[in-house]
Design a protein around this motif. Structure first.
Motif, PDB file in Angstrom:
ATOM      1  N   LYS A 172       1.183  -1.077  -0.679  1.00 25.48           N
ATOM      2  CA  LYS A 172       0.140   0.351   0.161  1.00 25.48           C
ATOM      3  C   LYS A 172       0.721   1.256   0.376  1.00 25.48           C
ATOM      4  N   ALA A 173       2.187   1.401   0.419  1.00 26.19           N
ATOM      5  CA  ALA A 173       3.107   2.132  -0.084  1.00 26.19           C
ATOM      6  C   ALA A 173       4.242   1.641  -0.895  1.00 26.19           C
ATOM      7  N   THR A 174       4.862   2.730  -1.348  1.00 29.39           N
ATOM      8  CA  THR A 174       6.211   2.669  -2.527  1.00 29.39           C
ATOM      9  C   THR A 174       7.456   3.084  -1.629  1.00 29.39           C
ATOM     10  N   LYS A 175       8.538   2.151  -1.745  1.00 31.36           N
ATOM     11  CA  LYS A 175       9.766   3.249  -1.693  1.00 31.36           C
ATOM     12  C   LYS A 175      10.016   3.839  -2.662  1.00 31.36           C
ATOM     13  N   LYS A 176      10.484   5.096  -2.808  1.00 29.33           N
ATOM     14  CA  LYS A 176      10.862   6.367  -4.207  1.00 29.33           C
ATOM     15  C   LYS A 176      12.558   6.132  -4.094  1.00 29.33           C
ATOM     16  N   GLY A 177      12.892   6.347  -3.349  1.00 29.65           N
ATOM     17  CA  GLY A 177      14.050   6.966  -3.605  1.00 29.65           C
ATOM     18  C   GLY A 177      14.954   7.122  -2.109  1.00 29.65           C
ATOM     19  N   LEU A 178      16.621   7.641  -2.123  1.00 28.85           N
ATOM     20  CA  LEU A 178      16.761   8.196  -1.145  1.00 28.85           C
ATOM     21  C   LEU A 178      16.992   9.310  -0.567  1.00 28.85           C
ATOM     22  N   HIS A 179      16.980  10.203  -0.126  1.00 25.23           N
ATOM     23  CA  HIS A 179      17.428  11.658   0.259  1.00 25.23           C
ATOM     24  C   HIS A 179      18.312  12.102   0.685  1.00 25.23           C
ATOM     25  N   PHE A 180      18.985  12.721   0.356  1.00 16.62           N
ATOM     26  CA  PHE A 180      19.612  13.251   1.570  1.00 16.62           C
ATOM     27  C   PHE A 180      19.551  13.819   3.096  1.00 16.62           C
ATOM     28  N   SER A 181      19.683  13.455   4.575  1.00 15.88           N
ATOM     29  CA  SER A 181      19.165  14.102   5.259  1.00 15.88           C
ATOM     30  C   SER A 181      19.035  15.323   5.682  1.00 15.88           C
ATOM     31  N   LYS A 182      18.385  15.775   6.844  1.00 11.17           N
ATOM     32  CA  LYS A 182      18.693  17.393   6.711  1.00 11.17           C
ATOM     33  C   LYS A 182      19.118  17.639   7.679  1.00 11.17           C
ATOM     34  N   ASN A 183      19.330  16.920   8.559  1.00 14.64           N
ATOM     35  CA  ASN A 183      19.932  16.843   9.878  1.00 14.64           C
ATOM     36  C   ASN A 183      21.028  16.073  10.184  1.00 14.64           C
ATOM     37  N   PRO A 184      21.875  15.297   9.616  1.00 18.57           N
ATOM     38  CA  PRO A 184      22.813  14.764   9.937  1.00 18.57           C
ATOM     39  C   PRO A 184      22.930  14.330  11.001  1.00 18.57           C
ATOM     40  N   LYS A 185      23.122  12.807  11.432  1.00 19.87           N
ATOM     41  CA  LYS A 185      23.873  12.932  13.135  1.00 19.87           C
ATOM     42  C   LYS A 185      25.590  12.900  13.152  1.00 19.87           C
ATOM     43  N   ASN A 186      26.102  13.522  13.885  1.00 18.31           N
ATOM     44  CA  ASN A 186      27.416  13.671  13.651  1.00 18.31           C
ATOM     45  C   ASN A 186      28.001  14.510  13.066  1.00 18.31           C
ATOM     46  N   SER A 187      27.224  15.748  11.952  1.00 14.91           N
ATOM     47  CA  SER A 187      27.688  16.040  11.423  1.00 14.91           C
ATOM     48  C   SER A 187      28.080  15.372  10.065  1.00 14.91           C
ATOM     49  N   ARG A 188      28.024  14.176   9.993  1.00 12.73           N
ATOM     50  CA  ARG A 188      28.197  13.293   8.569  1.00 12.73           C
ATOM     51  C   ARG A 188      26.826  13.288   7.564  1.00 12.73           C
ATOM     52  N   GLN A 189      27.465  12.872   6.072  1.00 11.33           N
ATOM     53  CA  GLN A 189      26.816  13.131   5.832  1.00 11.33           C
ATOM     54  C   GLN A 189      25.505  11.503   6.018  1.00 11.33           C
ATOM     55  N   GLN A 190      23.390  11.879   5.100  1.00 10.91           N
ATOM     56  CA  GLN A 190      23.198  10.816   6.340  1.00 10.91           C
ATOM     57  C   GLN A 190      22.144  11.000   4.983  1.00 10.91           C
ATOM     58  N   SER A 191      21.727   9.453   4.495  1.00 13.12           N
ATOM     59  CA  SER A 191      20.597   9.944   3.671  1.00 13.12           C
ATOM     60  C   SER A 191      19.135   8.746   4.646  1.00 13.12           C
ATOM     61  N   ASP A 192      18.294   9.122   4.538  1.00 11.75           N
ATOM     62  CA  ASP A 192      16.730   8.584   4.451  1.00 11.75           C
ATOM     63  C   ASP A 192      16.401   8.043   2.820  1.00 11.75           C
ATOM     64  N   VAL A 193      15.321   6.869   3.275  1.00 11.73           N
ATOM     65  CA  VAL A 193      14.089   6.261   2.448  1.00 11.73           C
ATOM     66  C   VAL A 193      12.871   7.653   2.286  1.00 11.73           C
ATOM     67  N   LEU A 194      13.055   7.140   1.391  1.00 13.29           N
ATOM     68  CA  LEU A 194      11.738   8.485   0.659  1.00 13.29           C
ATOM     69  C   LEU A 194      10.852   7.561   0.623  1.00 13.29           C
ATOM     70  N   VAL A 195       9.756   7.243   1.741  1.00 16.86           N
ATOM     71  CA  VAL A 195       8.582   6.515   1.378  1.00 16.86           C
ATOM     72  C   VAL A 195       6.811   7.761   0.907  1.00 16.86           C
ATOM     73  N   SER A 196       6.322   6.631  -0.104  1.00 16.24           N
ATOM     74  CA  SER A 196       4.997   7.204  -1.195  1.00 16.24           C
ATOM     75  C   SER A 196       3.851   6.619  -0.108  1.00 16.24           C
ATOM     76  N   ALA A 197       2.574   7.131   0.922  1.00 15.18           N
ATOM     77  CA  ALA A 197       1.758   6.312   1.173  1.00 15.18           C
ATOM     78  C   ALA A 197       0.681   7.244   1.343  1.00 15.18           C
ATOM     79  N   GLY A 198      -0.500   6.810  -0.238  1.00 12.88           N
ATOM     80  CA  GLY A 198      -1.072   8.341  -0.323  1.00 12.88           C
ATOM     81  C   GLY A 198      -0.821   9.025  -0.843  1.00 12.88           C
TER      82      GLY A 198
END
Length: 159
Positions: A59-85
């Protein structure tokens, strides 16, 4: 017309159906409240459990990866973008997500999720029933300690 009665406009008797739109609206509400909650752990876990069940049911789909807005320990981090409705959410990625999903780059600040008019209690109830995830009572609230006067001994006396 002073004798006219006003009824409560909210229909609290009928439980909400767990449609994709209601569930995504509830996840949006829980996520919005978790950002400012004093202890957001339960709300974020409830969001993750509900999104994972929606993904498992298709019922939901993973669209892709985004760079995180607030990464931990000032490192670059990605989050999964999920579409639901009509809504989009971010989840922490798994190892498989990095190899399977395309990287979408920076987060688009121009897109906003639609507003959802749902109370937190209704949203939590709906998601708890859907995801079958309830808070555990492991964390016991310490009771208020009563004040105890200090006991002073004379110099040289043992305690």
């Amino acid at each position: 017309m002073p004798n006219q009665r006003y009824t409560n406009q909210r229909n609290t008797e009928a439980p909400m159906q767990s449609s994709i739109e209601n569930l995504s609206r509830a996840i949006f509400t829980v996520n919005r409240h978790a950002k400012t909650a004093p202890d957001p752990k339960f709300l974020y876990t409830l969001k993750r459990q509900a999104l994972e069940k929606l993904l498992a049911e298709g019922k939901a789909t993973k669209k892709g990866l985004h760079f995180s807005k607030n990464p931990k320990n000032s490192r670059q981090q990605s989050d999964v973008l999920v579409s639901a409705g009509e809504y989009f959410f971010h989840l922490p990625p798994t190892k498989e997500d990095f190899s399977e999903l395309p990287h979408l780059g920076e987060l688009n600040d121009h897109y906003r999720n639609p507003k959802a008019n749902m109370s937190l209690s209704v949203a939590k109830t709906l998601l708890q029933q859907y995801a079958n995830y309830y808070p555990t009572e492991d964390k016991k609230q310490p009771g208020k300690k009563t004040y105890q006067k200090p006991i002073f001994k004379r110099l040289g006396e043992s305690y």
